[in-house]
Design a protein around this motif. Structure first.
Motif, short mmCIF file in Angstrom:
data_model
loop_
_atom_site.label_atom_id
_atom_site.label_comp_id
_atom_site.label_asym_id
_atom_site.label_seq_id
_atom_site.Cartn_x
_atom_site.Cartn_y
_atom_site.Cartn_z
N HIS A 97 41.43 27.31 36.16
CA HIS A 97 42.82 26.88 36.01
C HIS A 97 42.91 25.69 35.06
N SER A 103 44.55 34.69 48.14
CA SER A 103 43.75 34.24 47.02
C SER A 103 43.36 32.78 47.26
N GLY A 139 43.69 29.93 45.71
CA GLY A 139 44.72 28.90 45.53
C GLY A 139 45.77 28.94 46.62
N ASN A 144 42.63 36.87 53.56
CA ASN A 144 43.04 37.81 52.51
C ASN A 144 43.86 37.17 51.41
N GLN A 200 34.13 32.16 43.89
CA GLN A 200 35.05 31.03 44.00
C GLN A 200 34.75 30.14 45.21
N ASN A 232 47.79 31.76 40.73
CA ASN A 232 47.16 32.09 42.01
C ASN A 232 47.66 33.45 42.46
N GLY A 233 46.71 34.30 42.80
CA GLY A 233 47.09 35.63 43.29
C GLY A 233 47.29 36.65 42.18
N ALA A 234 47.00 36.28 40.93
CA ALA A 234 47.19 37.21 39.81
C ALA A 234 46.19 38.36 39.86
N GLY A 235 45.08 38.16 40.57
CA GLY A 235 44.11 39.25 40.72
C GLY A 235 42.77 38.99 40.06
N LYS A 236 42.53 37.76 39.61
CA LYS A 236 41.30 37.44 38.88
C LYS A 236 40.05 37.68 39.74
N SER A 237 40.05 37.09 40.93
CA SER A 237 38.87 37.23 41.80
C SER A 237 38.67 38.68 42.22
N THR A 238 39.77 39.39 42.45
CA THR A 238 39.66 40.80 42.84
C THR A 238 39.01 41.59 41.70
N1 LIG Z 1 40.88 41.48 51.24
C1 LIG Z 1 42.18 41.39 50.93
N2 LIG Z 1 43.15 41.92 51.71
C2 LIG Z 1 44.45 41.84 51.38
N3 LIG Z 1 44.92 41.23 50.28
C3 LIG Z 1 44.01 40.69 49.45
C4 LIG Z 1 42.61 40.73 49.73
N4 LIG Z 1 41.95 40.08 48.72
C5 LIG Z 1 42.92 39.67 47.86
N5 LIG Z 1 44.14 40.03 48.29
C6 LIG Z 1 45.44 39.77 47.62
O1 LIG Z 1 45.32 40.22 46.29
C7 LIG Z 1 46.02 39.37 45.40
C8 LIG Z 1 45.08 38.89 44.31
O2 LIG Z 1 44.15 37.96 44.86
P1 LIG Z 1 42.99 37.29 44.02
O3 LIG Z 1 42.12 36.57 44.99
O4 LIG Z 1 42.35 38.30 43.15
O5 LIG Z 1 43.82 36.26 43.12
P2 LIG Z 1 43.29 35.18 42.05
O6 LIG Z 1 43.89 35.54 40.75
O7 LIG Z 1 41.82 35.10 42.12
O8 LIG Z 1 44.00 33.87 42.54
P3 LIG Z 1 43.44 32.32 42.66
O9 LIG Z 1 43.71 31.70 41.35
O10 LIG Z 1 44.34 31.75 43.71
O11 LIG Z 1 42.03 32.37 43.06
C9 LIG Z 1 46.59 38.24 46.24
O12 LIG Z 1 47.93 38.54 46.52
C10 LIG Z 1 45.76 38.30 47.52
O13 LIG Z 1 46.48 37.84 48.60
#
Ligand SMILES: Nc1ncnc2c1ncn2[C@@H]1O[C@H](COP(=O)(O)OP(=O)(O)OP(=O)(O)O)[C@@H](O)[C@H]1O
Ligand SMILES: [Mg+2]
Length: 512
Positions: free
Chosen positions: A204, A401, A403, A399, A90, A41-47
């Motif tokens: 996951h 992620s 999870g 903001n 997601q 969670n928070g690795a950056g996948k969705s970003t």
């Molecule tokens: N709009 C935003 N503003 C600030 N921080 C953000 C924003 N969007 C994402 N983040 C941060 O960027 C990091 C990556 O988030 P991301 O959603 O890409 O994770 P993820 O790999 O998709 O995780 P998960 O498995 O929980 O969905 C996290 O630390 C999240 O808090």
């Protein structure tokens, strides 16, 4: 230029205030390749997928797509769609007040010669999509009237309405789906692959990745770790690369001897379920398994005072109760983690701190004045306890992620220190490491003498956590497994019971 390559991701960096979500990701994806993206969670996948889709602009680096030999970069979501790029995000993103058909054709309603909306064509075409995905619903049904699992399926099936698809991204598509729908989705992915469409698949559930993907990219803390052929790796390998440690059996829960009865439900009925009977004791984990529409969440909602009860009785700690609202249930010591976190669970524009304390401000206030020190303390305590990844407790939940948002909901629930905890799909979208942490919390709760109910559509979880298990089908209890039976039960047995077609005539004949 390698003609085979569809997508080039080059040095993508994404910085948000206080967070560097992506620290330079480079990879290429071939036509017809099914690529998994894994990471905690928070690795950056969705970003990363938002950067691919032009929903977010990378701070550095670029993403380009091969359109019949011409490399193009996308600047926004509309452009992405025109280039044949589609994403299933997601968090279910769908117009809830519109019908299924309207959602399918949103922004491009078919017109008759007279210029009015051609409803006949729209409904007929929608019916074809519904049949293809075996949704078993009417195209005129509004999204809001469907269970979340079906809503998720509508958003998936909606992609197929498009023409000239080049790339489809699925971000945690199966989080809310039951086994049979997962099969339908996998079938669709294979069909897309055969047509030369590239897929990015985030999940996951590592076994899904082993089943459906060709290659897998591992991400950790915003960095690119490596890309491997799925055939070369196994689950343990992926976990150790993602989490940075080996993990033992996460379902290895230390069992408690059940104590005094905490909850008893007798012949409970409403329009969604009939004659439900069960009890929950101190120290026990009782799981509810079933397919879509089986009525599990509905039973919990009724107990918690969200939905009306038309017949039957509920006893909490020996006393008959008639909750008219969830608040009454909460005050009585019941905590309920609902299935639909985005709308039921969180105040998204608010901070982690506020959300953590949201249900329990009365416990840290005197004469209506909140003890701000305690407010912060509790938020920090739970942030550490269940490892919520956020730069600070002041961060807005929106903001976080997916999870990590989920973990905040759990923190909010635990803050009230309830005796009975109902977790509806507790680990949807939660990574393996965090799952382990959540299960440890559940174990600790049972040690403290709390009773825990788990509603899960993920069979390994429903079976792995439970001391006892109830299987529901079509609004009825179709089977129960006690402590002894749990030790021998096989997944197939449970699935067979869960797909029982309830024949009311037969049952009443037996009773007679
Ligand atoms: N709009 C935003 N503003 C600030 N921080 C953000 C924003 N969007 C994402 N983040 C941060 O960027 C990091 C990556 O988030 P991301 O959603 O890409 O994770 P993820 O790999 O998709 O995780 P998960 O498995 O929980 O969905 C996290 O630390 C999240 O808090
Ligand atoms: Mg995500």
């Amino acid at each position: 230029m390698d003609d085979n390559i569809l997508l080039k991701i080059e040095g993508v960096v994404k910085t948000y205030p206080g967070v560097q979500a992506l620290k330079g990701i480079t990879t290429t994806i071939k036509q017809g390749e099914v690529r998994a993206l894994v990471g905690e969670n928070g690795a950056g996948k969705s970003t990363l997928i938002k950067c691919i889709m032009g929903v977010e602009t990378p701070t550095e680096g670029k993403v380009e797509i091969n359109c019949d030999g011409v490399w193009k970069s996308v600047k926004n979501a509309v452009e992405a769609k025109a280039l044949g790029m589609h994403a299933n995000y997601q968090n279910v993103n769908i117009a809830k007040n519109l019908s299924i058909a309207e959602n399918y054709y949103l922004g491009r309603l078919p017109k008759t010669k007279l210029g009015t909306v051609d409803w006949t064509t729209m409904y007929e075409d929608s019916q074809k999509v519904i049949d293809k995905f075996q949704l078993g619903v009417n195209p005129t049904a509004t999204i809001a009237s469907l269970p979340v699992a079906l809503q998720a399926m509508v958003t998936i099936s909606k992609i197929s309405v498009n023409e000239n698809i080049r790339l489809v991204i699925f971000d945690e598509p199966t989080a809310l789906l039951e086994n049979d729908k997962v099969e339908t989705l996998f079938h669709y992915i294979k069909e897309l692959k055969q047509a030369g469409v590239s897929i990015i698949y985030i999940s996951h559930r590592l076994e899904e990745i082993m089943e459906i993907c060709d290659t897998v990219t591992i991400m950790k803390d915003g960095t690119y770790v490596e890309t491997k052929d799925v055939a070369e790796v196994d689950k343990d390998y992926l976990i150790s690369k993602m989490v940075g440690r080996d993990m033992a059996d996460i379902y290895n829960i230390q069992r408690q001897n059940p104590g005094q009865e905490l909850l008893r439900v007798e012949n409970l009925s409403n329009s969604n379920f009939t004659d439900v009977n069960f009890s929950l004791h101190k120290g026990e984990i009782l799981s509810f398994f079933g397919l879509v529409g089986a009525g599990r969440s509905e039973v919990m909602r009724a107990i918690f005072g969200v939905d009306k009860i038309t017949a039957g009785k509920v006893y909490v700690k020996g006393k008959e109760v008639h909750y008219k609202s969830p608040k009454e249930a909460m005050i009585d010591g019941i905590g309920f983690l609902t299935e639909d976190r985005r709308t039921d669970g969180l105040a998204l524009p608010q901070s982690v701190e506020l959300n953590t304390n949201m249900y329990s401000y009365d416990m840290i206030s005197k004469l209506g004045v909140i003890d701000l020190k305690k407010e912060k303390q509790r938020a920090e305590e739970y942030r550490t306890k269940i490892a919520v990844k956020t730069p600070s407790v002041k961060q807005c939940v929106n903001n976080l992620s997916g999870g990590n948002q989920q973990k905040v909901v759990i923190a909010k629930l635990l803050c009230r220190n309830p005796d009975i905890l109902i977790f509806d799909e507790p680990t949807v979208g939660v990574d393996v490491g965090a799952k382990d942490e959540i299960f440890k919390i559940i174990e600790t709760l049972t040690k403290q003498g709390k009773g825990v109910i788990i509603v899960s559509s993920y069979l390994p979880e429903a079976m792995g956590l439970a001391d006892r298990m109830i299987v529901m089908a079509e609004g009825h209890i179709a089977g129960t497994f006690d402590n002894e039976q749990m030790k021998q039960v096989e997944e197939e047995d449970v699935l067979r019971i869960a797909s029982t077609i309830y024949d009311s005539e037969n049952v009443s004949a037996e009773v007679k």
